[in-house]
Design a protein around this motif. Structure first.
Motif, mmCIF file in Angstrom:
data_model
loop_
_atom_site.group_PDB
_atom_site.id
_atom_site.type_symbol
_atom_site.label_atom_id
_atom_site.label_comp_id
_atom_site.label_asym_id
_atom_site.label_seq_id
_atom_site.Cartn_x
_atom_site.Cartn_y
_atom_site.Cartn_z
ATOM 1 N N UNK A 324 18.666 103.569 42.913
ATOM 2 C CA UNK A 324 18.877 104.984 43.214
ATOM 3 C C UNK A 324 19.303 105.205 44.662
ATOM 4 N N UNK A 325 18.709 104.449 45.573
ATOM 5 C CA UNK A 325 19.082 104.578 46.976
ATOM 6 C C UNK A 325 20.515 104.148 47.236
ATOM 7 N N UNK A 326 20.915 103.038 46.627
ATOM 8 C CA UNK A 326 22.277 102.542 46.822
ATOM 9 C C UNK A 326 23.295 103.505 46.207
ATOM 10 N N UNK A 327 22.983 104.037 45.027
ATOM 11 C CA UNK A 327 23.896 105.012 44.414
ATOM 12 C C UNK A 327 24.023 106.254 45.295
ATOM 13 N N UNK A 328 22.881 106.747 45.804
ATOM 14 C CA UNK A 328 22.909 107.962 46.622
ATOM 15 C C UNK A 328 23.687 107.755 47.917
ATOM 16 N N UNK A 329 23.484 106.598 48.558
ATOM 17 C CA UNK A 329 24.068 106.392 49.887
ATOM 18 C C UNK A 329 25.484 105.823 49.833
ATOM 19 N N UNK A 330 25.714 104.859 48.930
ATOM 20 C CA UNK A 330 27.010 104.187 48.877
ATOM 21 C C UNK A 330 27.872 104.635 47.696
ATOM 22 N N UNK A 331 27.241 105.017 46.599
ATOM 23 C CA UNK A 331 28.003 105.342 45.396
ATOM 24 C C UNK A 331 28.520 106.762 45.346
ATOM 25 N N UNK A 332 27.645 107.722 45.568
ATOM 26 C CA UNK A 332 28.043 109.126 45.432
ATOM 27 C C UNK A 332 29.183 109.542 46.363
ATOM 28 N N UNK A 333 29.197 109.124 47.625
ATOM 29 C CA UNK A 333 30.299 109.553 48.506
ATOM 30 C C UNK A 333 31.678 109.118 48.013
ATOM 31 N N UNK A 334 31.727 108.023 47.221
ATOM 32 C CA UNK A 334 33.031 107.541 46.729
ATOM 33 C C UNK A 334 33.115 107.661 45.206
ATOM 34 N N UNK A 335 32.190 108.408 44.611
ATOM 35 C CA UNK A 335 32.174 108.649 43.165
ATOM 36 C C UNK A 335 32.149 107.329 42.376
ATOM 37 N N UNK A 336 31.177 106.467 42.735
ATOM 38 C CA UNK A 336 31.025 105.174 42.053
ATOM 39 C C UNK A 336 29.611 105.065 41.497
ATOM 40 N N UNK A 337 29.387 105.466 40.229
ATOM 41 C CA UNK A 337 28.038 105.422 39.658
ATOM 42 C C UNK A 337 27.568 104.026 39.289
ATOM 43 N N UNK A 338 28.469 103.039 39.318
ATOM 44 C CA UNK A 338 28.078 101.663 38.961
ATOM 45 C C UNK A 338 28.189 100.755 40.182
ATOM 46 N N UNK A 339 27.875 101.300 41.349
ATOM 47 C CA UNK A 339 27.955 100.520 42.572
ATOM 48 C C UNK A 339 26.922 99.389 42.580
ATOM 49 N N UNK A 341 25.050 97.743 39.338
ATOM 50 C CA UNK A 341 24.742 97.787 37.910
ATOM 51 C C UNK A 341 23.454 97.059 37.545
ATOM 52 N N UNK A 342 22.985 97.330 36.341
ATOM 53 C CA UNK A 342 21.729 96.769 35.848
ATOM 54 C C UNK A 342 21.725 95.250 35.887
ATOM 55 N N UNK A 343 22.815 94.636 35.474
ATOM 56 C CA UNK A 343 22.865 93.168 35.450
ATOM 57 C C UNK A 343 22.636 92.578 36.836
ATOM 58 N N UNK A 344 23.206 93.203 37.855
ATOM 59 C CA UNK A 344 23.028 92.725 39.227
ATOM 60 C C UNK A 344 21.573 92.852 39.652
ATOM 61 N N UNK A 345 20.928 93.958 39.307
ATOM 62 C CA UNK A 345 19.519 94.150 39.646
ATOM 63 C C UNK A 345 18.640 93.112 38.968
ATOM 64 N N UNK A 346 18.881 92.855 37.688
ATOM 65 C CA UNK A 346 18.089 91.862 36.970
ATOM 66 C C UNK A 346 18.278 90.472 37.570
ATOM 67 N N UNK A 347 19.491 90.181 37.987
ATOM 68 C CA UNK A 347 19.759 88.893 38.628
ATOM 69 C C UNK A 347 19.006 88.782 39.955
ATOM 70 N N UNK A 348 18.957 89.865 40.724
ATOM 71 C CA UNK A 348 18.223 89.855 41.981
ATOM 72 C C UNK A 348 16.743 89.553 41.760
#
Length: 444
Positions: A324-339, A341-348
């Motif tokens: 949510x933090x990454x979407x709010x800070x990096x995604x929303x300003x450039x309209x990127x809701x998949x900045x 994704x779930x697969x990346x989070x699970x891998x982390x």
């Protein structure tokens, strides 16, 4: 065929982060022996059979950065003005006794196991021989190190040691505990941060870690003051300064990584440094890390809770906050809701942490031959069912309290929410007493 543990009829998260249904998993010794469709005519015999119906099997979570010595600080550092380090952490840690550390580590391991965390990397504390013994007792997997500091005007002398004493004590801890607990325990070298470690200490730590074929755990670019300190004193940013000291390499785990520049990211990638983010600690205190850029650069990223002083040791919560933090800070300003994704989070949460531990070929995936560090989650609950995409729902709705069973190194450590290796009632009672004692001693 015989196996030690047979999990029958569960869903699994496979190596491609897809959900597979009605799967059985056979465990022999400390590894995953076989994964097969429960409807197949494969005859496994086991004295221990776990019914997987209504459960999802995942790789155990890896907490890539924590402080097991700070468990008794829970609730104390929230809603406080800076500097938290000077006003609370220093007096607290400098007044800990060996018994405090034992109880604190027991409580940390208990909480982690109940939340599905099967491995952790601790960034260093006092009396770590006590922590090592608890790791062995609890059945969890860990990489621990001593707190390493030799400079800093706001650090009491009792928390500092000479370079020679640090090396001697680290070597003694390594000799006593490396590979203990049937290989579950690794002893690393610690570098608390560049503001409290001299160039001589950093260079010697890098050389000693290399000679012992072990790893280093350090805080890096956690906040702007650290960057300013390095620029003022060494005319270099922290990553470049560590590189000059010979500490930047594939055996280095760096925690936080909030104030990285583009040049820092490039250098860390060149040196194959392992990155750990601590979402709740970072966003509430230091800012938004450049996670999308770091991932794009190809760096390995894992997740850490950063200790229990202001958070639950719950990887689900950390993943949600990061997303949510990454979407709010990096995604929303450039309209990127998949900045992110779930697969990346699970891998982390699994492979990123496994790589940080230096065990990417052994941990972090459900596959034959991998170490059997796995967890089962009860998905037969209203917050999971029904779901059009269980992986997405897992991140959005999951909790450590949904974990029912934990297997580490092929041993059943928690069954039906009951931790089999630790006395929960006794630990909670002792922790209450020790918390009040340390508050009085530290005057916090």
């Amino acid at each position: 065929m015989k196996c030690d543990i047979l999990i029958h009829g569960c869903k699994i998260l496979d190596t491609n982060y897809r959900i597979k249904d009605n799967i059985s998993v056979a465990i022999q010794g400390n590894t995953i022996l076989s994964i097969f469709d429960s409807n197949q005519d494969i005859d496994f015999e086991s004295e221990k059979i776990i019914d997987g119906k209504g459960k999802l099997l995942l790789p155990g979570f890896v907490d890539g950065h924590t402080h097991v010595c700070q468990q008794l600080l829970r609730g104390r550092t929230t809603d406080e003005y800076p500097m938290i380090w000077t006003r609370f952490l220093v007096p607290f840690e400098s007044n800990l006794s060996p018994t405090d550390v034992r109880v604190s580590t027991q409580l940390a391991c208990l909480e982690m196991i109940k939340a599905g965390i099967t491995s952790f990397a601790d960034s260093g504390g006092v009396f770590m021989e006590e922590a090592a013994n608890v790791v062995i007792e609890s059945g969890i997997r860990a990489a621990i190190c001593r707190s390493t500091m030799d400079i800093g005007s706001n650090i009491p002398d009792s928390m500092k040691e000479s370079v020679q004493d640090h090396m001697r004590h680290n070597q003694e801890l390594h000799k006593a505990f490396q590979g203990a607990g049937e290989g579950r325990l690794d002893i690393w070298f610690g570098l608390r941060q560049v503001m409290t470690c001299s160039p001589e200490l950093i260079r010697e730590t890098a050389e000693q870690a290399k000679s012992l074929n072990t790893r280093i755990h350090a805080h890096l670019c956690e906040h702007k003051d650290e960057v300013s300190f390095c620029l003022q004193n060494y005319k270099k940013r922290p990553a470049a300064f560590l590189d000059d000291c010979g500490a930047l390499g594939s055996n280095l785990l760096t925690a936080h990584n909030v104030t990285l520049s583009e040049g820092d990211i490039t250098l860390l990638k060149e040196r194959d440094v392992k990155i750990i983010h601590c979402p709740q600690a970072n966003l509430s205190n230091h800012g938004f890390p450049k996670t999308p850029r770091i991932v794009e650069a190809g760096l390995s990223v894992g997740i850490g809770n950063d200790g229990a002083s202001s958070v639950a040791l719950d990887m689900f919560e950390q993943l949600r906050v990061l997303k949510n933090g990454v979407i709010a800070f990096w995604g929303l300003p450039v309209f990127d809701p998949v900045v992110l994704p779930t697969e990346t989070l699970l891998k982390m949460s699994s492979q990123g942490g496994a790589a940080a531990l230096g065990k990417e070929d052994k941990l972090g995936a459900i596959a034959p031959g991998m170490l059997a560090d796995i967890i089962l989650i009860d998905i037969n609950q209203p917050h999971f069912r029904p779901s059009q995409n269980l992986a997405h729902t897992l991140i959005a709705c999951g909790s450590g309290r949904d974990v029912t069973d934990v297997i580490i190194n092929g041993k059943l450590i928690m069954e039906a929410r009951n931790v089999l290796t630790l006395d929960e009632e006794k630990i909670l009672s002792e922790a209450e007493t020790h918390m009040h004692d340390i508050i009085k001693r530290a005057n916090i």
